[in-house]
Write a protein that holds these residues in place. Structure first.
Motif, PDB file in Angstrom:
ATOM      1  N   LYS A   1       0.851  -1.186   0.000  1.00 41.47           N
ATOM      2  CA  LYS A   1       0.000   0.000   0.000  1.00 41.47           C
ATOM      3  C   LYS A   1       0.887   1.236   0.000  1.00 41.47           C
ATOM      4  O   LYS A   1       1.940   1.258   0.641  1.00 41.47           O
ATOM      5  N   LEU A   2       0.455   2.273  -0.689  1.00 41.47           N
ATOM      6  CA  LEU A   2       1.192   3.533  -0.742  1.00 41.47           C
ATOM      7  C   LEU A   2       0.251   4.692  -0.487  1.00 41.47           C
ATOM      8  O   LEU A   2      -0.775   4.822  -1.146  1.00 41.47           O
ATOM      9  N   GLU A   3       0.594   5.522   0.491  1.00 44.79           N
ATOM     10  CA  GLU A   3      -0.144   6.756   0.761  1.00 44.79           C
ATOM     11  C   GLU A   3       0.863   7.894   0.871  1.00 44.79           C
ATOM     12  O   GLU A   3       1.919   7.731   1.495  1.00 44.79           O
ATOM     13  N   ILE A   4       0.532   9.047   0.274  1.00 48.26           N
ATOM     14  CA  ILE A   4       1.421  10.209   0.326  1.00 48.26           C
ATOM     15  C   ILE A   4       0.658  11.408   0.873  1.00 48.26           C
ATOM     16  O   ILE A   4      -0.420  11.739   0.381  1.00 48.26           O
ATOM     17  N   SER A   5       1.224  12.016   1.902  1.00 51.30           N
ATOM     18  CA  SER A   5       0.654  13.252   2.443  1.00 51.30           C
ATOM     19  C   SER A   5       1.762  14.076   3.073  1.00 51.30           C
ATOM     20  O   SER A   5       2.678  13.524   3.702  1.00 51.30           O
TER      21      SER A   5
ATOM     22  N   ALA B   1       5.779   9.631   2.173  1.00 52.88           N
ATOM     23  CA  ALA B   1       5.195   8.434   1.561  1.00 52.88           C
ATOM     24  C   ALA B   1       5.209   7.308   2.587  1.00 52.88           C
ATOM     25  O   ALA B   1       6.266   6.986   3.144  1.00 52.88           O
TER      26      ALA B   1
ATOM     27  N   THR C   1       3.291   0.391   3.064  1.00 53.20           N
ATOM     28  CA  THR C   1       2.829  -0.647   3.993  1.00 53.20           C
ATOM     29  C   THR C   1       2.915  -2.016   3.335  1.00 53.20           C
ATOM     30  O   THR C   1       2.300  -2.259   2.298  1.00 53.20           O
TER      31      THR C   1
ATOM     32  N   GLU D   1       1.332  -4.092   7.615  1.00 51.63           N
ATOM     33  CA  GLU D   1      -0.112  -4.095   7.842  1.00 51.63           C
ATOM     34  C   GLU D   1      -0.415  -4.943   9.083  1.00 51.63           C
ATOM     35  O   GLU D   1       0.164  -6.006   9.289  1.00 51.63           O
TER      36      GLU D   1
END
Length: 258
Positions: free
Chosen positions: A6-10, A14, A17, A56
């Motif tokens: 999983k990839l989230e960027i804020s 980055a 997971t 995770e």
């Protein structure tokens, strides 16, 4: 098909997971391929300045998937390990800052993945495992490089030959991890620290990392020269001017990475 990563960027952070909780986030061949691609993309992206690695669920990573172990030919094993080696090298040689967030198990290749990063933060439940000896193997994926440099060769050999499991507290005592935070606070604290670094002077950060990472291969004179050249460049940046102006005006600097 569910992605193994999983990839989230804020806020220029980055979060990667490892997404294989049924196998305690064991690293599959698919995950290796995805990790290599996503790490490469993050390295190139102007939207990313810091990378956080996590698992995770309740564990970081239980190591390489055991599927196929004991049945591969020598050439198959040689090729199988290549991608994981590339992942470790990508993390270690990346200009950008990488932070490992370890909860639960970080065993085998998962141990290597964690300590290849620039910083490691854990929960009290974190456990670092070296079970190679129990299955007639030796450490791989860089553990023979990273561990002796962190804890010394005597302790590294003791842990490896006894197939030890190292607690979070012992890992902190031997400087494998930076700090330990309560499980329920770990993510928020790590993200706060990651965002703080991401908001800092980008080129000063990457030059600092570069010199520290190379310092064990340089003598004092070489480090002093590397610092001199880096500082000469950094004093021409807009971030340096912003920092000086903010200091004089007693306000918080806003760094733009220029």
């Amino acid at each position: 098909m569910k992605s193994s990563l999983k990839l989230e960027i804020s806020d220029q952070v980055a979060v990667l997971t490892l997404n294989n909780p049924q196998q305690l986030n064991a690293i599959t061949l698919e995950m290796r391929e995805e990790l290599l691609k996503v790490l490469s993309d993050c390295e190139k992206s102007p939207e990313v300045r810091v990378i956080v690695l996590k698992g995770e669920g309740a564990n970081f990573c239980s190591g390489s998937s055991i599927n196929g172990m004991g049945n591969r030919t020598a050439l198959e094993t040689f090729d199988h390990m290549k991608k994981m080696i590339e992942v470790i090298k990508r993390i270690r040689n990346m200009e950008k800052i990488v932070i490992s967030m370890v909860d639960g198990y970080a065993f085998g290749a998962g141990f290597s993945l964690a300590i290849a990063a620039d910083m490691v933060y854990t929960s009290p439940e974190a456990k670092f495992g070296l079970a190679f000896n129990k299955i007639g193997l030796m450490p791989d994926c860089g553990l023979s490089y990273f561990l002796p440099r962190l804890v010394g060769p005597h302790k590294a050999k003791e842990w490896i030959l006894h197939a030890s499991i190292i607690s979070a507290e012992e890992a902190k005592e031997y400087r494998i991890v930076n700090d330990i935070f309560p499980k329920e606070e770990l993510y928020s604290v790590v993200m706060e620290r990651a965002k703080s670094i991401a908001a800092g002077p980008f080129y000063a950060n990457i030059m600092t990392k570069s010199i520290i990472d190379r310092s064990d291969r340089m003598n004092m004179e070489e480090v002093l020269e590397a610092e001199r050249y880096a500082q000469t460049i950094l004093q021409q940046t807009e971030d340096h001017r912003e920092g000086i102006n903010a200091f004089r005006n007693k306000v918080t600097p806003v760094f733009m990475g220029k």
